[in-house]
Enzyme design. Structure first.
Site, PDB file in Angstrom:
ATOM      1  CB  SER A 226       8.710  -8.006  -0.172  1.00  0.00           C
ATOM      2  OG  SER A 226       8.751  -8.875  -1.418  1.00  0.00           O
ATOM      3  CB  CYS A 281       8.751   1.281  -0.287  1.00  0.00           C
ATOM      4  SG  CYS A 281       9.063   2.398  -1.507  1.00  0.00           S
TER       5      CYS A 281
END
Length: 499
Positions: A226, A281
């Protein structure tokens, strides 16, 4: 209960910290395994093993390294199904997705097998009288990789094969949520003949991560995860003088122009948004529909999404599996339940979804949100689940401006039949990876993967040429040799003398 231990110095090492983390089968919700969580002393042991191995591996020949990697590639190929089964059991993704993950990881192993051409230096002769200048690339030493839960085999294989091919040794800290695939990768590397200590697998939480970031013998750190953690990894490792590549989060957009093939665009949106349950992602999480196409496009996406079969990853009929944990499932659901209050039209609501016979699994259905505002939480945050937002603009220019205003710049795509529009888009869009009628533009192994803005911290993308440069450092050698004809008196080299 099964315990996943560390792999240090070429062998299994039982956890000594006394701390363990649970590993859950996402399809059932049951804890099936425990994983040892490393102490700082165990971090030191893993780094020490890697440092000891570097003394010989760092000076080994390219032929030695590539021979091991060719054998490793063959073993990985032979064990594809076994690796994929471990991914499905601990991550939850369907078997076909897991096999695809292994295949994409193998691309980088294949690139590493051909590392000889990637490590060639340069030579300029006679830059001055009898002066030559050459440049070479050399390994760094001990390097570390910290990898995410969503690709427990592929992302590690994006890192360590290139690193060890370049002559480094490696400490891998995989996600503690699905650790078993990493251990199998290390065991197969040992079977291929990789010397003890060249590849080590250390399980753990923040203690292990911080231990690697602060360790004086770790020269470089690769990370995928992240954005907040990527920023922390980059800042901490950089402050300790380490080289860092830290890949963060994303909010990937797909721009659909009025001339696009809407059936192809809808197919692409569904596969890119909901594949692997949206836990990637490079997922398309925002479709920007331009002009009059929005209503028809949303209808086509809805029609296709409603047909997706959700179930356990080991069921061949399943097209999407559960999410990794119950807590993550609940967080993803919160974006859908709060969307209407923030102005969105909830076309599909996947919250509350269950699978018969697996009611305790981490299930969520597919959600589709239309008329989404750029101020809403569902748009601003990386949801990392099967939620697709649709935004509407009147023109191409408005769409590109909306996309470029995002703090993320990982991947993006445009769907159009117009080559001129596509050319403008690929030059004007602020993202590191662009697809033209390709929804998930993950580069092949010999091109590098990485985003812009808050999707990447550090100067190097991962794998490809950038990966080789990250795991090596350049050295320039300037050489001058006297003319042999100027040899001192009494030394006869067979050349006519200048004196």
């Amino acid at each position: 209960m099964k315990t996943v231990n560390h792999w240090i110095g070429g062998k299994t090492v039982e956890g000594a910290s006394g701390n363990y983390g649970p590993v859950t089968d996402p399809a059932t919700g049951a804890v099936t395994t425990q994983v040892a969580l490393a102490s700082l002393e165990e971090v030191d042991a893993a780094v020490a093993a890697a440092k000891d191995a570097y003394a010989t591996w760092g000076t080994s020949s390219l032929a030695t390294r590539t021979a091991v990697l060719f054998r490793y590639r063959a073993l990985l190929d032979a064990h594809r199904d076994e690796i994929a089964a471990l991914i499905t059991a601990e991550h939850g993704k369907v078997h076909s997705d897991a096999l695809g993950e292994v295949a994409r990881g193998l691309e980088i192993v294949e690139l590493a097998c051909g590392i000889t051409t990637q490590l060639k230096g340069e030579l300029s002769t006679q830059v001055s009288s009898r002066v030559d200048v050459s440049s070479i690339r050399q390994s760094l030493g001990v390097v570390a990789g910290i990898t995410p839960f969503n690709f427990p085999a592929m992302v590690p294989m994006w890192m360590f094969p290139l690193a060890i091919a370049c002559g480094n040794t490696f400490v891998l800290k995989p996600s503690e949520k699905d650790p078993s695939a990493a251990i199998l990768l290390a065991e197969l590397a040992a079977e291929a003949g990789l010397p003890d200590g060249v590849l080590n697998v250390l399980h753990g939480d923040k203690v292990a991560v911080d231990g690697l970031l602060n360790h004086p013998d770790v020269a470089a750190v690769s990370f995928v995860g992240s954005t907040p953690i990527a920023r922390y990894i980059h800042a901490t490792a950089s402050a300790n003088g380490k080289r860092v590549q830290a890949l963060g989060g994303a909010k990937n957009h797909m721009l659909v122009l009025p001339d696009a093939d809407l059936d192809a665009a809808a197919d692409a949106a569904v596969s890119a948004a909901y594949g692997s349950a949206g836990e990637r992602c490079m997922a398309i999480s925002a479709v920007v529909a331009v002009g009059s196409v929005a209503d028809e496009l949303v209808a086509k996406i809805k029609e296709r999404a409603e047909k997706i079969k959700i179930g356990p990853g080991n069921d061949p009929s399943s097209e999407m599996g559960p999410l990794i944990t119950a807590a993550h499932r609940d967080k993803v659901a919160s974006y859908v339940t709060g969307a209407a209050a923030q102005g969105a039209d909830v076309v599909l609501d996947g919250t509350g979804y269950t699978v018969e016979g697996f009611e305790d699994g981490h299930w969520i259905g597919l959600s589709l949100l239309d008329h989404v505002s750029t101020d809403s939480d569902a748009y601003k945050d990386e949801i990392f689940g099967p939620v697709l937002c649709v935004l509407r603009t009147e023109t191409y220019e408005e769409g590109v401006a909306l996309m470029n205003a995002s703090p993320f710049g990982n991947g993006t795509a445009i769907f159009t039949r117009d080559g001129g529009a596509a050319r403008r888009f690929q030059l004007e869009i602020e993202a590191g990876m662009v697809g033209v009628n390709v929804p998930i533009p993950v580069p092949v192994g010999y091109h590098s993967f990485g985003g812009w803005k808050d999707s990447l911290f550090g100067d190097h993308h991962i794998y490809g040429n950038d990966g080789v440069h990250f795991y090596t450092r350049g050295k320039v050698v300037t050489t001058r040799w006297p003319d042999p004809a100027d040899a001192p008196a009494g030394v006869d080299l067979g050349f006519p003398r200048n004196h």
